[in-house]
Scaffold this motif. Sequence first.
Motif, PDB file in Angstrom:
ATOM      1  N   ARG A 113       0.798  -1.303  -0.076  1.00  0.00           N
ATOM      2  CA  ARG A 113      -0.116  -0.220   0.006  1.00  0.00           C
ATOM      3  C   ARG A 113       1.018   1.258   0.166  1.00  0.00           C
ATOM      4  O   ARG A 113       2.007   1.326   0.381  1.00  0.00           O
ATOM      5  N   ASP A 114       0.375   2.151  -0.622  1.00  0.00           N
ATOM      6  CA  ASP A 114       1.108   3.481  -0.502  1.00  0.00           C
ATOM      7  C   ASP A 114       0.783   4.233   0.444  1.00  0.00           C
ATOM      8  O   ASP A 114       1.335   5.477   0.962  1.00  0.00           O
ATOM      9  N   LEU A 115      -0.287   4.005   1.010  1.00  0.00           N
ATOM     10  CA  LEU A 115      -0.847   5.084   1.991  1.00  0.00           C
ATOM     11  C   LEU A 115      -1.227   4.290   3.234  1.00  0.00           C
ATOM     12  O   LEU A 115      -1.768   3.331   3.269  1.00  0.00           O
ATOM     13  N   ASP A 116      -0.660   4.639   4.456  1.00  0.00           N
ATOM     14  CA  ASP A 116      -0.610   3.626   5.929  1.00  0.00           C
ATOM     15  C   ASP A 116      -1.334   4.760   6.710  1.00  0.00           C
ATOM     16  O   ASP A 116      -0.420   5.551   7.636  1.00  0.00           O
ATOM     17  N   PHE A 117      -2.607   5.083   6.800  1.00  0.00           N
ATOM     18  CA  PHE A 117      -3.126   5.843   7.842  1.00  0.00           C
ATOM     19  C   PHE A 117      -2.901   5.430   9.142  1.00  0.00           C
ATOM     20  O   PHE A 117      -2.988   6.483  10.173  1.00  0.00           O
ATOM     21  N   GLU A 118      -2.932   4.128   9.519  1.00  0.00           N
ATOM     22  CA  GLU A 118      -2.764   3.705  10.781  1.00  0.00           C
ATOM     23  C   GLU A 118      -1.423   4.122  11.321  1.00  0.00           C
ATOM     24  O   GLU A 118      -1.150   4.688  12.490  1.00  0.00           O
ATOM     25  N   MET A 119      -0.370   4.200  10.429  1.00  0.00           N
ATOM     26  CA  MET A 119       0.937   4.788  10.772  1.00  0.00           C
ATOM     27  C   MET A 119       0.988   6.138  11.134  1.00  0.00           C
ATOM     28  O   MET A 119       1.521   6.810  12.185  1.00  0.00           O
ATOM     29  N   PRO A 133      -7.743  15.149   8.940  1.00  0.00           N
ATOM     30  CA  PRO A 133      -7.629  15.542   7.706  1.00  0.00           C
ATOM     31  C   PRO A 133      -9.138  15.709   6.956  1.00  0.00           C
ATOM     32  O   PRO A 133      -9.941  14.685   7.029  1.00  0.00           O
ATOM     33  N   ASP A 134      -9.470  16.719   6.597  1.00  0.00           N
ATOM     34  CA  ASP A 134     -10.644  16.828   5.933  1.00  0.00           C
ATOM     35  C   ASP A 134     -10.563  16.873   4.369  1.00  0.00           C
ATOM     36  O   ASP A 134     -11.522  16.412   3.719  1.00  0.00           O
ATOM     37  N   ILE A 135      -9.268  16.702   4.070  1.00  0.00           N
ATOM     38  CA  ILE A 135      -8.979  16.422   2.713  1.00  0.00           C
ATOM     39  C   ILE A 135      -7.727  15.929   2.516  1.00  0.00           C
ATOM     40  O   ILE A 135      -6.947  16.442   3.167  1.00  0.00           O
ATOM     41  N   VAL A 136      -7.259  14.821   1.580  1.00  0.00           N
ATOM     42  CA  VAL A 136      -5.897  14.437   1.408  1.00  0.00           C
ATOM     43  C   VAL A 136      -5.721  14.643   0.002  1.00  0.00           C
ATOM     44  O   VAL A 136      -6.297  14.064  -0.787  1.00  0.00           O
ATOM     45  N   THR A 190      -8.248   3.787  -1.822  1.00  0.00           N
ATOM     46  CA  THR A 190      -7.983   3.724  -0.562  1.00  0.00           C
ATOM     47  C   THR A 190      -8.375   4.979   0.350  1.00  0.00           C
ATOM     48  O   THR A 190      -8.812   4.827   1.559  1.00  0.00           O
ATOM     49  N   LEU A 191      -8.431   6.013  -0.476  1.00  0.00           N
ATOM     50  CA  LEU A 191      -8.879   7.363   0.262  1.00  0.00           C
ATOM     51  C   LEU A 191     -10.434   6.965   0.530  1.00  0.00           C
ATOM     52  O   LEU A 191     -11.090   7.389   1.608  1.00  0.00           O
ATOM     53  N   ARG A 192     -11.185   6.403  -0.411  1.00  0.00           N
ATOM     54  CA  ARG A 192     -12.576   6.297  -0.391  1.00  0.00           C
ATOM     55  C   ARG A 192     -12.904   5.248   0.868  1.00  0.00           C
ATOM     56  O   ARG A 192     -13.869   5.413   1.612  1.00  0.00           O
ATOM     57  N   GLU A 193     -12.164   4.140   0.755  1.00  0.00           N
ATOM     58  CA  GLU A 193     -12.280   3.123   1.902  1.00  0.00           C
ATOM     59  C   GLU A 193     -11.874   3.582   3.277  1.00  0.00           C
ATOM     60  O   GLU A 193     -12.570   3.266   4.370  1.00  0.00           O
ATOM     61  N   SER A 194     -11.013   4.453   3.413  1.00  0.00           N
ATOM     62  CA  SER A 194     -10.964   5.204   4.678  1.00  0.00           C
ATOM     63  C   SER A 194     -11.831   6.499   4.966  1.00  0.00           C
ATOM     64  O   SER A 194     -11.503   7.045   5.921  1.00  0.00           O
ATOM     65  N   ASN A 195     -12.518   6.619   4.268  1.00  0.00           N
ATOM     66  CA  ASN A 195     -13.570   7.786   4.256  1.00  0.00           C
ATOM     67  C   ASN A 195     -12.930   9.109   4.385  1.00  0.00           C
ATOM     68  O   ASN A 195     -13.228  10.022   5.157  1.00  0.00           O
TER      69      ASN A 195
END
Length: 339
Positions: A113-119, A133-136, A190-195
């Motif tokens: 994955r390129d994006l690791d929001f948990e990290m 974040p309101d937008i990424v 990934t952005l969509r799945e992470s809301n």
Amino acid sequence: MNIMCIDIGKGTQDILYLDMEKSNIENAIKLILPSPTRIIADKILKMEKDLKIDGKVMGGGPVNRAIFQHIEKGYKVIMTKRCARTVRDDLEEVSKRGIILKDAVDCPDVILRDLDFEMFKKIFREIGVEFRPDIVGVACQDHGYIKGQSDRITRFNYFREQLRRSSNPLEYIIVEEEGIFSRFKSILETLRESNYKGFVMDSKMASICGILDYAIEEGIEEFIGLDIGNGHTLGVSIKDGKIKGIFEHHTGMLTPEKLKDIVDRLAEGSLRNEDIYEDGGHGAVVLEGIEPQEILITGPNREMFKRYGRYAYPGGDVMITGCVGLLGAFEYNREKLLR
């Protein structure tokens, strides 16, 4: 309004997190971390067993080399088809390299994955900041894939089409899944799945937008912008915020003198597509010549052109050039992105 800008390269992922209503860019949170592909490659290199890999398409480079080294050690590597395009978009080629492809795997050892929001959340917790974040905005590189067509042609055709549509680089954002761009598609998923609301931008174009921001701040209206990266060098001629010409070549095939000649021809309007493509680069499109006040340069190999140009420091920091470009693209497209 919190915006998170992430510029994902081969060596680092550069991050800017800004409360747009409470702080300026100098007081924003900035992180320079190892790139996702380096983090995951290091994990693979430490493993001593057969591997099952799942996840999404991400940047290759170090990850691909680590996978091939693992196979050379005698281990099996099984990948799901959805993440195997990290190695090659053509799955037949992936199989030929010794990777076993499956529709699904149980209990994967590695997640691509390129994006690791948990990290990111863990890092923000440690510094006492709520991660909200309101937008990424995400910048990365995707050559695109059309079977039977050189990826050099596919990638530069994207730039050519963008320039045909608009000469304003701030408009070059992607908010919907693009069929030929598997990595862009993966990030949007990934952005969509992470809301999270968000958008993607080619990393070179994000960098150019960052240089444009710097030029505006410095009162420079007519200039050549160069992003001299590890793999690619992209150059644009800009007048009054509009692109008048663009080229992309491979950095390893350039010398300072050769690049100076290309830049001179870009400025005078005589650079041709075949001049770059037949030399092993991606291509060029020039609408008209300009009279540049400056040659503004950024990127990890910017020193190559130091004696011919001037370093650009968007937001006061060359490492966040792409992030500043993403920020500018968000501000320009704010209504479209927040509706």
